[in-house]
Enzyme design. Structure first.
Site, PDB file in Angstrom:
ATOM      1  N   LYS A   1       0.884  -1.176   0.000  1.00  0.00           N
ATOM      2  CA  LYS A   1       0.000   0.000   0.000  1.00  0.00           C
ATOM      3  C   LYS A   1       0.919   1.222   0.000  1.00  0.00           C
ATOM      4  O   LYS A   1       1.425   1.638   1.036  1.00  0.00           O
ATOM      5  CB  LYS A   1      -0.884  -0.018   1.250  1.00  0.00           C
TER       6      LYS A   1
ATOM      7  N   GLU B   1       9.279   1.527  11.113  1.00  0.00           N
ATOM      8  CA  GLU B   1      10.279   2.596  10.998  1.00  0.00           C
ATOM      9  C   GLU B   1       9.502   3.908  11.009  1.00  0.00           C
ATOM     10  O   GLU B   1       8.787   4.219  10.057  1.00  0.00           O
ATOM     11  CB  GLU B   1      11.100   2.405   9.719  1.00  0.00           C
TER      12      GLU B   1
ATOM     13  N   CYS C   1      13.333  10.910   7.106  1.00  0.00           N
ATOM     14  CA  CYS C   1      13.135  10.620   8.535  1.00  0.00           C
ATOM     15  C   CYS C   1      14.400  10.865   9.339  1.00  0.00           C
ATOM     16  O   CYS C   1      14.332  11.134  10.535  1.00  0.00           O
ATOM     17  CB  CYS C   1      12.693   9.178   8.691  1.00  0.00           C
TER      18      CYS C   1
ATOM     19  N   GLU D   1       8.070  16.446  15.549  1.00  0.00           N
ATOM     20  CA  GLU D   1       8.670  16.325  14.215  1.00  0.00           C
ATOM     21  C   GLU D   1       7.972  17.279  13.244  1.00  0.00           C
ATOM     22  O   GLU D   1       6.754  17.231  13.102  1.00  0.00           O
ATOM     23  CB  GLU D   1       8.513  14.881  13.715  1.00  0.00           C
TER      24      GLU D   1
HETATM   25  P1  NAD Z   1       1.854   8.384   7.394  1.00  0.00           P
HETATM   26  O1  NAD Z   1       2.008   7.591   8.635  1.00  0.00           O
HETATM   27  O2  NAD Z   1       0.815   9.430   7.345  1.00  0.00           O
HETATM   28  O3  NAD Z   1       1.523   7.425   6.158  1.00  0.00           O
HETATM   29  C1  NAD Z   1       2.371   6.352   5.813  1.00  0.00           C
HETATM   30  C2  NAD Z   1       1.556   5.280   5.116  1.00  0.00           C
HETATM   31  O4  NAD Z   1       0.613   4.734   6.043  1.00  0.00           O
HETATM   32  C3  NAD Z   1       0.742   5.799   3.942  1.00  0.00           C
HETATM   33  O5  NAD Z   1       0.739   4.812   2.934  1.00  0.00           O
HETATM   34  C4  NAD Z   1      -0.646   5.968   4.554  1.00  0.00           C
HETATM   35  O6  NAD Z   1      -1.692   5.905   3.616  1.00  0.00           O
HETATM   36  C5  NAD Z   1      -0.683   4.785   5.497  1.00  0.00           C
HETATM   37  N1  NAD Z   1      -1.618   4.924   6.618  1.00  0.00           N
HETATM   38  C6  NAD Z   1      -1.983   6.074   7.257  1.00  0.00           C
HETATM   39  N2  NAD Z   1      -2.865   5.778   8.249  1.00  0.00           N
HETATM   40  C7  NAD Z   1      -3.028   4.432   8.244  1.00  0.00           C
HETATM   41  C8  NAD Z   1      -3.808   3.522   9.028  1.00  0.00           C
HETATM   42  N3  NAD Z   1      -4.591   3.949  10.031  1.00  0.00           N
HETATM   43  N4  NAD Z   1      -3.742   2.205   8.744  1.00  0.00           N
HETATM   44  C9  NAD Z   1      -2.941   1.760   7.750  1.00  0.00           C
HETATM   45  N5  NAD Z   1      -2.205   2.564   6.959  1.00  0.00           N
HETATM   46  C10 NAD Z   1      -2.235   3.884   7.212  1.00  0.00           C
HETATM   47  O7  NAD Z   1       3.298   8.974   7.072  1.00  0.00           O
HETATM   48  P2  NAD Z   1       3.689   9.967   5.884  1.00  0.00           P
HETATM   49  O8  NAD Z   1       3.165  11.317   6.194  1.00  0.00           O
HETATM   50  O9  NAD Z   1       3.344   9.306   4.585  1.00  0.00           O
HETATM   51  O10 NAD Z   1       5.292   9.961   6.003  1.00  0.00           O
HETATM   52  C11 NAD Z   1       6.020  10.823   6.812  1.00  0.00           C
HETATM   53  C12 NAD Z   1       6.393  10.134   8.102  1.00  0.00           C
HETATM   54  O11 NAD Z   1       7.138   8.958   7.850  1.00  0.00           O
HETATM   55  C13 NAD Z   1       7.279  10.987   8.992  1.00  0.00           C
HETATM   56  O12 NAD Z   1       6.861  10.867  10.319  1.00  0.00           O
HETATM   57  C14 NAD Z   1       8.656  10.346   8.826  1.00  0.00           C
HETATM   58  O13 NAD Z   1       9.555  10.551   9.884  1.00  0.00           O
HETATM   59  C15 NAD Z   1       8.288   8.913   8.687  1.00  0.00           C
HETATM   60  N6  NAD Z   1       9.359   8.152   8.058  1.00  0.00           N
HETATM   61  C16 NAD Z   1      10.105   7.283   8.812  1.00  0.00           C
HETATM   62  C17 NAD Z   1      11.170   6.591   8.238  1.00  0.00           C
HETATM   63  C18 NAD Z   1      12.031   5.643   9.041  1.00  0.00           C
HETATM   64  O14 NAD Z   1      12.746   4.860   8.436  1.00  0.00           O
HETATM   65  N7  NAD Z   1      12.005   5.682  10.352  1.00  0.00           N
HETATM   66  C19 NAD Z   1      11.442   6.766   6.882  1.00  0.00           C
HETATM   67  C20 NAD Z   1      10.665   7.650   6.155  1.00  0.00           C
HETATM   68  C21 NAD Z   1       9.609   8.336   6.745  1.00  0.00           C
END
Ligand code: NAD
Length: 502
Positions: free
Chosen positions: A194, A270, A304, A406
């Protein structure tokens, strides 16, 4: 939703392409969704794709296809056959790099050079690294001798988890997807991906590439949509899922943990960060300032691992502040295809609103703005995009929300310190724990400080230099588990111990 036959992602960035229709990819076929949603280009706000959102039936079909593939020839493939296939995938990614760059740039607006050198280069590297890992993986074995004289051979065999849900964000879409997909496949799993609603294109194109390389239909399925009350939630609550690997926000990780809790499925998370750098007065100042600029502003601060808190030894505070403000001012915002562009827009207007909210909050909290702080006027048809200025603050401390939450944009904060102990305490004073950087010419101090950082990844005199075999992950709000090399294999497999009396 009207039907169409192509699943290809956005074709070019130079001339605005007609909006593409991106369909789900299930059992090797493009599949319509329940409704369409718009994907706009963050560079200028133009519509680039209408994406088919998967509903209950599509997610059901995707999970069923993955289950059937697991029980088919894929499940009987030898490790040697699988590793050959993964290397072939890497070769096709390299060959079709231009298309992947175009897909990634269209969705994110990032500079083409960055998409090519970071995102797409890492995609093929992820497949090769996963193939190497699984090809050289050993098994635990013990020759057991009991006090009563019985002897036994114990050995563990690794089996795939099964059907793995791979849920990824928008900031490094292809890099992060392949970082999880490649080891999941190397370990023999089948998957339902997804991708983020903000970046559906490269995942759709990758599904085609996997088929072209010879990955059997149903092994990798892609469902599009949002998180809560959409494809993401439908997937994580689906009874046919054997594990979830997720990259994204900490609050989403928490929601996913609750979703899988009733069925007690393993998760690998992550998550977010509020990463610190510590700069000692003995550091090579030019290298430190260049490194801090990179770790604060790469990918418009949407990595991230980016640094959002910088603690600087008081004696060099003004020099670092002046140097970093100058570097921030030199970043060139512009069209992705212009080789001089260093910095793209934020992913969306909604995300820019969030980041601008923190810009306003920082002022309320007493920040002095040394660079940026607002929305630039770029002209050239770009002002419909989600552009923002690379920004630098001083005057905040760890009690402020802007130092604890963040932001995930091109902004970082400078704070002075006086002693090594104080620097470590300030850096560790966070609910997150993803990454840290120590800048010093005293390598003994470098090791000492790096080891005391309460994070998953601690760099000294560099940032984002990665060996794909090393453990990647975070502590606290930054994640659960580690991936990378054998750490990935441990998540994506279930060992069975066999004990044979001799
Ligand atoms: P997000 O959590 O909003 O979304 C990530 C994914 O999860 C998307 O595909 C989204 O549609 C899905 N999602 C959202 N709610 C969900 C739910 N309730 N159930 C299942 N799936 C769901 O994150 P984002 O805004 O896309 O990305 C930015 C975030 O990602 C930042 O916090 C960043 O730090 C983090 N990030 C972490 C790493 C790492 O390796 N630690 C790497 C990259 C990004």
């Amino acid at each position: 939703m009207p039907t169409q036959t192509t699943t290809s992602a956005v074709a070019a960035t130079a001339a605005p392409p007609a909006p593409t229709r991106l369909r789900n990819f299930i059992a090797g076929e493009p599949v319509d969704g329940v409704r369409g949603f718009d994907k706009t280009n963050p560079v200028d706000g133009s519509l680039i794709a209408v994406v088919h959102e998967a509903g209950v039936d599509e997610v059901d079909r995707a999970v069923a296809a993955a289950r059937a593939a697991l029980e088919g020839p894929w499940g009987r493939m030898t490790v040697l056959e699988r590793t050959r296939l993964l290397r072939r995938v890497a070769d096709v990614i390299d060959r079709r790099a231009d298309e992947l760059v175009a897909a990634e740039v269209g969705d994110t607006g990032k500079p083409e050079t960055l998409a090519r050198d970071l995102d797409v280069a890492r995609a093929s590297a992820n497949f090769r690294a996963a193939a190497d890992t699984v090809a050289s993986a050993g098994l635990d074995s013990f020759l057991t001798e009991m006090p009563d004289g019985r002897r036994a051979l114990n050995y563990a065999v690794r089996k795939p988890l099964g059907v793995v849900a791979v849920i990824v964000p928008w900031n490094l879409p292809l890099l992060l997807l392949t970082w999880k997909l490649a080891p999941a496949l190397a370990a023999g799993n089948t998957v339902v991906v997804k991708p983020s609603e903000e970046t559906p294109s490269s995942a759709t194109l990758l599904a085609e590439i996997l088929m072209e390389a010879g990955v059997p239909a149903g092994v990798v399925n892609v469902v599009h949509g949002f998180g809560s009350r959409s494809a993401g939630e439908l997937l994580t609550t689906h009874p046919g899922i054997d594990g979830v690997t997720f990259t994204g926000e900490s609050s989403t990780g928490s929601a996913i943990m609750r979703a899988v809790a009733p069925r007690v499925r393993p998760v690998s998370f992550e998550l977010g960060g509020k990463n610190a750098a510590v700069v000692f007065a003995d550091a090579d100042l030019d290298a430190a300032i260049a490194g801090l600029a990179r770790s604060s502003y790469l990918n418009t601060g949407q990595v991230c691992l980016c640094t959002e808190r910088i603690y600087v030894e008081r004696a060099i505070f003004d020099d670092v502040a002046a140097g970093l403000a100058e570097q921030a001012g030199r970043l060139r915002l512009g069209r992705p295809e212009d080789p001089a562009t260093t910095t793209g827009p934020l992913i969306s207007q909604a995300h820019r609103d969030k980041v601008l909210g923190y810009f306003a909050l920082a002022r309320e909290e007493g920040a002095t703005v040394l660079a940026g702080g607002g929305v630039p006027t770029l002209g050239d048809g770009l002002d419909g995009g989600s552009w923002i200025e690379p920004t630098l603050w001083t005057g905040l401390d760890n009690t402020h929300r802007t130092m604890r939450e963040e932001v995930f944009g091109p902004v970082t904060s400078l704070v002075p310190f006086d002693t090594e102990e104080q620097a470590i305490a300030l850096a560790n004073d966070t609910d997150y724990g993803l990454a840290a950087v120590t800048w010093t010419s005293d390598l003994t101090r470098g090791h000492r400080v790096a080891q005391r950082m309460r994070v998953g990844m601690s760099w000294v005199n560099t940032w984002y230099l990665r060996d794909l075999r090393s453990p990647f992950g975070g502590v606290g709000l930054s994640g659960v588990g580690r991936e990378g090399g054998r750490h990935s294999l441990e998540f994506y497999t279930e060992p069975t111990n066999v004990c044979v009396q001799l």
